[in-house]
Write an enzyme that holds these catalytic residues in place. Structure first.
Site, PDB file in Angstrom:
ATOM      1  N   HIS A  56     -30.054  25.159  50.006  1.00  0.00           N
ATOM      2  CA  HIS A  56     -29.958  24.233  48.865  1.00  0.00           C
ATOM      3  C   HIS A  56     -28.972  24.743  47.810  1.00  0.00           C
ATOM      4  O   HIS A  56     -29.345  25.475  46.893  1.00  0.00           O
ATOM      5  CB  HIS A  56     -31.355  24.054  48.257  1.00  0.00           C
ATOM      6  CG  HIS A  56     -31.453  22.927  47.286  1.00  0.00           C
ATOM      7  ND1 HIS A  56     -32.624  22.226  47.102  1.00  0.00           N
ATOM      8  CD2 HIS A  56     -30.557  22.370  46.438  1.00  0.00           C
ATOM      9  CE1 HIS A  56     -32.433  21.294  46.177  1.00  0.00           C
ATOM     10  NE2 HIS A  56     -31.179  21.379  45.757  1.00  0.00           N
ATOM     11  N   ASN A  90     -24.500  15.468  46.223  1.00  0.00           N
ATOM     12  CA  ASN A  90     -24.209  14.784  44.947  1.00  0.00           C
ATOM     13  C   ASN A  90     -22.888  15.257  44.337  1.00  0.00           C
ATOM     14  O   ASN A  90     -22.831  15.715  43.199  1.00  0.00           O
ATOM     15  CB  ASN A  90     -25.372  14.934  43.953  1.00  0.00           C
ATOM     16  CG  ASN A  90     -25.702  16.378  43.623  1.00  0.00           C
ATOM     17  OD1 ASN A  90     -25.396  17.288  44.396  1.00  0.00           O
ATOM     18  ND2 ASN A  90     -26.323  16.599  42.487  1.00  0.00           N
ATOM     19  N   LYS A 140     -30.459  13.810  52.473  1.00  0.00           N
ATOM     20  CA  LYS A 140     -31.139  14.164  51.229  1.00  0.00           C
ATOM     21  C   LYS A 140     -31.407  12.917  50.402  1.00  0.00           C
ATOM     22  O   LYS A 140     -30.491  12.134  50.127  1.00  0.00           O
ATOM     23  CB  LYS A 140     -30.255  15.136  50.433  1.00  0.00           C
ATOM     24  CG  LYS A 140     -30.713  15.411  48.997  1.00  0.00           C
ATOM     25  CD  LYS A 140     -31.800  16.462  48.954  1.00  0.00           C
ATOM     26  CE  LYS A 140     -32.358  16.701  47.559  1.00  0.00           C
ATOM     27  NZ  LYS A 140     -31.568  17.616  46.754  1.00  0.00           N
ATOM     28  N   HIS A 175     -35.838  15.225  47.081  1.00  0.00           N
ATOM     29  CA  HIS A 175     -36.080  15.601  45.690  1.00  0.00           C
ATOM     30  C   HIS A 175     -37.207  14.682  45.226  1.00  0.00           C
ATOM     31  O   HIS A 175     -37.027  13.469  45.148  1.00  0.00           O
ATOM     32  CB  HIS A 175     -34.811  15.373  44.858  1.00  0.00           C
ATOM     33  CG  HIS A 175     -35.003  15.633  43.398  1.00  0.00           C
ATOM     34  ND1 HIS A 175     -34.216  16.529  42.708  1.00  0.00           N
ATOM     35  CD2 HIS A 175     -35.881  15.135  42.484  1.00  0.00           C
ATOM     36  CE1 HIS A 175     -34.608  16.563  41.429  1.00  0.00           C
ATOM     37  NE2 HIS A 175     -35.615  15.713  41.275  1.00  0.00           N
ATOM     38  N   HIS A 231     -37.647  22.079  46.207  1.00  0.00           N
ATOM     39  CA  HIS A 231     -38.060  22.621  44.900  1.00  0.00           C
ATOM     40  C   HIS A 231     -39.372  22.074  44.333  1.00  0.00           C
ATOM     41  O   HIS A 231     -39.372  21.370  43.316  1.00  0.00           O
ATOM     42  CB  HIS A 231     -36.943  22.457  43.866  1.00  0.00           C
ATOM     43  CG  HIS A 231     -36.254  21.121  43.827  1.00  0.00           C
ATOM     44  ND1 HIS A 231     -36.921  19.934  43.718  1.00  0.00           N
ATOM     45  CD2 HIS A 231     -34.946  20.793  43.884  1.00  0.00           C
ATOM     46  CE1 HIS A 231     -36.064  18.942  43.705  1.00  0.00           C
ATOM     47  NE2 HIS A 231     -34.850  19.442  43.827  1.00  0.00           N
ATOM     48  N   ASP A 301     -31.234  26.329  44.836  1.00  0.00           N
ATOM     49  CA  ASP A 301     -30.824  25.152  44.053  1.00  0.00           C
ATOM     50  C   ASP A 301     -29.705  25.535  43.080  1.00  0.00           C
ATOM     51  O   ASP A 301     -29.696  25.100  41.921  1.00  0.00           O
ATOM     52  CB  ASP A 301     -32.013  24.527  43.317  1.00  0.00           C
ATOM     53  CG  ASP A 301     -31.726  23.078  42.911  1.00  0.00           C
ATOM     54  OD1 ASP A 301     -30.622  22.577  43.201  1.00  0.00           O
ATOM     55  OD2 ASP A 301     -32.606  22.457  42.302  1.00  0.00           O
ATOM     56  N   HIS A 305     -22.944  24.372  36.110  1.00  0.00           N
ATOM     57  CA  HIS A 305     -22.349  23.480  35.108  1.00  0.00           C
ATOM     58  C   HIS A 305     -21.555  24.361  34.143  1.00  0.00           C
ATOM     59  O   HIS A 305     -21.717  25.583  34.164  1.00  0.00           O
ATOM     60  CB  HIS A 305     -23.443  22.738  34.321  1.00  0.00           C
ATOM     61  CG  HIS A 305     -24.304  21.856  35.171  1.00  0.00           C
ATOM     62  ND1 HIS A 305     -23.857  20.662  35.689  1.00  0.00           N
ATOM     63  CD2 HIS A 305     -25.578  22.000  35.627  1.00  0.00           C
ATOM     64  CE1 HIS A 305     -24.828  20.103  36.408  1.00  0.00           C
ATOM     65  NE2 HIS A 305     -25.873  20.899  36.395  1.00  0.00           N
ATOM     66  N   PRO A 319     -28.854  18.881  33.974  1.00  0.00           N
ATOM     67  CA  PRO A 319     -29.860  19.834  34.445  1.00  0.00           C
ATOM     68  C   PRO A 319     -29.296  20.716  35.550  1.00  0.00           C
ATOM     69  O   PRO A 319     -28.429  20.280  36.307  1.00  0.00           O
ATOM     70  CB  PRO A 319     -30.951  18.914  35.013  1.00  0.00           C
ATOM     71  CG  PRO A 319     -30.202  17.701  35.483  1.00  0.00           C
ATOM     72  CD  PRO A 319     -29.026  17.537  34.556  1.00  0.00           C
ATOM     73  N   GLY A 320     -29.795  21.935  35.654  1.00  0.00           N
ATOM     74  CA  GLY A 320     -29.388  22.790  36.771  1.00  0.00           C
ATOM     75  C   GLY A 320     -29.112  24.218  36.353  1.00  0.00           C
ATOM     76  O   GLY A 320     -28.673  24.471  35.223  1.00  0.00           O
TER      77      GLY A 320
HETATM   78  O1  DOR Z   1     -31.580  20.482  38.028  1.00  0.00           O
HETATM   79  C1  DOR Z   1     -30.990  19.884  38.918  1.00  0.00           C
HETATM   80  N1  DOR Z   1     -29.670  19.980  39.065  1.00  0.00           N
HETATM   81  N2  DOR Z   1     -31.691  19.115  39.752  1.00  0.00           N
HETATM   82  C2  DOR Z   1     -31.083  18.292  40.628  1.00  0.00           C
HETATM   83  O2  DOR Z   1     -31.742  17.605  41.336  1.00  0.00           O
HETATM   84  C3  DOR Z   1     -29.617  18.231  40.704  1.00  0.00           C
HETATM   85  C4  DOR Z   1     -29.020  19.467  40.218  1.00  0.00           C
HETATM   86  C5  DOR Z   1     -27.538  19.340  39.985  1.00  0.00           C
HETATM   87  O3  DOR Z   1     -26.857  18.808  40.871  1.00  0.00           O
HETATM   88  O4  DOR Z   1     -27.044  19.805  38.962  1.00  0.00           O
HETATM   89 ZN    ZN Z   2     -30.619  20.516  44.014  1.00  0.00          ZN
END
Ligand code: DOR
Ligand code: ZN
Length: 432
Positions: A56, A90, A140, A175, A231, A301, A305, A319-320
């Site tokens: 992931h 994505n 996914k 997810h 996750h 995961d 960013h 998020p991430g």
């Molecule tokens: O926190 C996340 N970031 N959750 C996700 O499902 C996508 C991911 C992202 O691609 O940044």
């Molecule tokens: Zn993810």
């Protein structure tokens, strides 16, 4: 003819020294003592493990390469001890058409330092059949973005592939956060006009996750399809999954290092640097290291960013959390603290990912398998320092965490890709 010997690596939990002979990128022989003639790397008793597999990651290539690309992402992977990674769909464009899938395969072939697989997204239902022919690691599905009816149709589409028996039936990875609940709660939270990170977490509550998991389990049961739940973040989710584990279909699940080691307090401490979907949970809900033996795999995961994006306000910041370079040191530290053991580590990051994603030549130090190897120094101490990340995303809610134990060499099919933090060229290959 052996091309290279790895001499005197310590296998665990056996605690025995072995030497591995490598020919043509495969483990060709395992012996107690390496002969003294061919090329040799002396491991001097350091722990030797099968290369870690991360099912992931988000490498943002194509389209968002200012955040990460396949080269920097796989450099981070090699640095963190991973020899195989599986990239999520994505990206821009999303990997949900045969053309986009082929484009990403091309990017990975040109830029990847480690071996890889690609997860497919689902756009038009009629593309499912042709996508399946390209052998994605999985389809996914982001349930926070998909209506129930559409989800049903995707399961039906994959069921058709299973019934036709032309291709291997693709795995479905999910997810799990229920779209309806997330949308409703988000509206309520946004109206509060407060910008505290907990507000965001409340917009995506634990029940959104359990609802989505329940629905996914029902679909898997009805259509008789295997699913993998990404996750998971709550104990309730794990209970739900375990309660159905003796059904006909297979259901497996994954946890990230942040849902394992962090809780919602980190939203206050780190702000948006701890913002992730699903959100970090309070102690009342969260899973911890004592649950690990009931979970199938750890996925990082890795979600890079820019810092500028993360410094946006609560609702705007993406998020991430980037985790390729934190996960293994954090877990090795827990082994040093006797909170987990090597057997479990190998199961979560080598053997089970290999089984779930059908990587028939990876996950084990055995004759005939790929010579994907990671050497770890269990005495190496330090701190998580995002400034030293190879990833483009130089932030982490784990910043400052003390660690003891780190990967010091990563080898992919017999080629050293990382040694003592230095990165060496390699051509990664499609692993599944
Ligand atoms: O926190 C996340 N970031 N959750 C996700 O499902 C996508 C991911 C992202 O691609 O940044
Ligand atoms: Zn993810």
């Amino acid at each position: 003819m052996v091309d290279l010997w790895l001499k005197d690596g310590k296998i665990v939990p056996e605690n025995k020294l072995i030497s591995i002979g490598i020919s043509n990128g495969k483990i060709s022989v395992i012996k107690k003592i390496a002969p003294n003639r061919e090329e040799i790397i002396d491991l001097k008793g350091l722990v030797i493990l099968p290369g870690f597999i991360d099912a992931h990651v988000h490498f943002r290539d194509p389209g968002l390469t200012y955040k990460e690309d396949f080269r920097t992402g796989t450099t981070a992977a090699a640095s963190g001890g991973f020899t195989t990674v599986m990239d999520m769909p994505n990206t821009v464009p999303p990997t949900n058409t045969p053309a986009a899938f082929k484009e990403k395969l091309d990017i990975a072939r040109k830029k990847s330092l480690v071996d890889y697989g690609l997860h497919a997204g689902v756009g038009k239902l009629e593309d499912i059949k042709n996508m399946a022919k390209l052998g994605p690691a999985s389809f996914k599905l982001y349930t926070d973005q998909l209506d129930d009816d559409y989800l049903k149709q995707v399961f039906q589409g994959i069921k058709n592939i299973k019934d036709n028996k032309v291709n291997k039936t693709p795995l479905i990875t999910l997810h799990c956060e229920d779209k309806e609940i997330v949308e409703k709660k988000t509206q309520i939270q946004r109206k509060k006009h407060m910008l505290k990170p907990e507000i965001f977490a409340e917009a995506r509550p634990p029940e959104a996750e359990t609802m989505a998991i329940s629905k996914a389990l029902q679909l898997a049961d009805y259509y008789d399809l295997d699913i993998h739940i990404c996750h998971i973040s709550t104990r309730k989710s794990l209970e739900l999954i375990k309660s159905t584990k003796d059904g006909n279909y297979n259901v497996t699940c994954e946890i990230t290092p942040h849902h394992l080691f962090l809780d919602s307090h980190f939203l206050n401490k780190c702000g948006n640097f701890a913002k992730t979907n699903p959100p970090l949970r309070g102690l009342r809900y969260k899973l911890d290291i004592t649950n690990l033996s009931s979970i199938d795999i750890i996925g990082t995961d890795h979600a890079p960013h820019t810092i500028a994006e993360k410094e946006n306000d609560l609702w705007e910041a993406p998020p991430g959390i980037p985790n390729l370079e934190t996960t293994i040191p954090l877990l090795l530290t827990e082994i040093n603290r006797r909170n987990m053991n090597f057997k479990l580590l190998k199961s979560l990051l080598c053997e089970k990912p290999s089984k779930i994603f059908n990587l028939t030549t990876k996950g084990y130090l055995k004759e005939g398998y790929d010579a994907d190897v990671v050497i770890v120094d269990m005495k190496k101490e330090g701190q998580i320092n995002p400034d030293e990340f190879r990833s483009k995303a130089k932030f982490s809610p784990f910043k400052g965490f003390k660690i003891k134990g780190s990967p010091v060499m990563t080898m992919v099919r017999g080629n050293v890709v990382m040694e003592k933090g230095e990165i060496y060229k390699n051509k990664g290959k499609l692993a599944c």
